[in-house]
Write a protein that holds these residues in place. Structure first.
Motif, mmCIF file in Angstrom:
data_model
loop_
_atom_site.group_PDB
_atom_site.id
_atom_site.type_symbol
_atom_site.label_atom_id
_atom_site.label_comp_id
_atom_site.label_asym_id
_atom_site.label_seq_id
_atom_site.Cartn_x
_atom_site.Cartn_y
_atom_site.Cartn_z
ATOM 1 N N THR A 176 0.807 -1.225 0.000
ATOM 2 C CA THR A 176 0.000 0.000 0.000
ATOM 3 C C THR A 176 0.835 1.268 0.000
ATOM 4 N N GLY A 177 2.139 1.159 -0.134
ATOM 5 C CA GLY A 177 3.012 2.332 -0.051
ATOM 6 C C GLY A 177 2.683 3.440 -1.026
ATOM 7 N N GLY A 222 -7.983 9.600 -1.763
ATOM 8 C CA GLY A 222 -8.357 10.408 -2.918
ATOM 9 C C GLY A 222 -8.026 9.758 -4.248
ATOM 10 N N GLN A 223 -7.201 8.721 -4.225
ATOM 11 C CA GLN A 223 -6.808 8.024 -5.452
ATOM 12 C C GLN A 223 -7.974 7.194 -5.988
ATOM 13 N N VAL A 224 -8.112 7.152 -7.316
ATOM 14 C CA VAL A 224 -9.174 6.372 -7.951
ATOM 15 C C VAL A 224 -8.702 4.935 -8.147
ATOM 16 N N GLU A 260 -7.597 -2.347 -9.446
ATOM 17 C CA GLU A 260 -6.622 -1.870 -10.426
ATOM 18 C C GLU A 260 -6.419 -0.369 -10.299
ATOM 19 N N VAL A 261 -5.207 0.047 -10.630
ATOM 20 C CA VAL A 261 -4.882 1.462 -10.791
ATOM 21 C C VAL A 261 -4.485 1.611 -12.254
ATOM 22 N N THR A 262 -5.029 2.594 -12.931
ATOM 23 C CA THR A 262 -4.839 2.737 -14.374
ATOM 24 C C THR A 262 -3.380 2.634 -14.805
ATOM 25 N N ALA A 263 -2.479 3.334 -14.163
ATOM 26 C CA ALA A 263 -1.075 3.353 -14.593
ATOM 27 C C ALA A 263 -0.309 2.074 -14.239
ATOM 28 N N LEU A 264 -0.805 1.295 -13.278
ATOM 29 C CA LEU A 264 -0.076 0.122 -12.802
ATOM 30 C C LEU A 264 -0.708 -1.210 -13.146
ATOM 31 N N GLY A 265 -2.025 -1.243 -13.343
ATOM 32 C CA GLY A 265 -2.732 -2.502 -13.519
ATOM 33 C C GLY A 265 -3.202 -3.030 -12.181
ATOM 34 N N GLN A 266 -3.250 -4.352 -12.043
ATOM 35 C CA GLN A 266 -3.781 -4.958 -10.832
ATOM 36 C C GLN A 266 -2.875 -4.692 -9.637
ATOM 37 N N ILE A 267 -3.529 -4.283 -8.519
ATOM 38 C CA ILE A 267 -2.779 -4.038 -7.286
ATOM 39 C C ILE A 267 -3.247 -4.927 -6.139
ATOM 40 N N GLY A 268 -4.321 -5.684 -6.341
ATOM 41 C CA GLY A 268 -4.812 -6.555 -5.285
ATOM 42 C C GLY A 268 -6.222 -7.029 -5.563
ATOM 43 N N VAL A 291 -10.163 5.916 -2.853
ATOM 44 C CA VAL A 291 -9.542 5.475 -1.604
ATOM 45 C C VAL A 291 -9.866 6.497 -0.519
ATOM 46 N N ARG A 292 -10.414 6.019 0.592
ATOM 47 C CA ARG A 292 -10.736 6.892 1.726
ATOM 48 C C ARG A 292 -9.738 6.728 2.861
#
Length: 87
Positions: A7-8, A13-15, A34-42, A73-74
């Motif tokens: 989670t670093g 506020g991130q989508v 997923e995060v658009t620039a990275l792909g799957q994160i979990g 993300v809250r």
């Protein structure tokens, strides 16, 4: 997120995009994060041992959307991000 990138880099506020993963061999109700620039994160937690108190599991939200859903993300706690989704 503990088995992926951690989670670093995740900030309030991130989508985040939640996407169903119907071909997942381990969980029929798997939802990947997923995060658009990275792909799957979990993945969205789907066990009573991993779902934070007051949050919904992947099984509880799986049938509430078609293929994907966006959220913000809250909170970030250790290896968990709490995401608020708009329908």
């Amino acid at each position: 997120m503990q088995h992926h990138l951690g989670t670093g880099f995740v900030k309030p506020g991130q989508v985040i995009v939640l996407r169903k993963e119907p071909d997942n061999a381990f969980d029929q109700e798997a939802i990947k994060a997923e995060v658009t620039a990275l792909g799957q994160i979990g993945y969205v937690a789907n066990s009573p041992h991993t779902v934070p108190k007051g949050c919904k599991s992947a099984g509880r939200i799986y049938d509430t959307f078609e293929e994907h859903l966006s959220g913000v993300v809250r909170f970030v706690l250790k290896d968990t991000a709490i995401v608020e989704c708009q329908r």
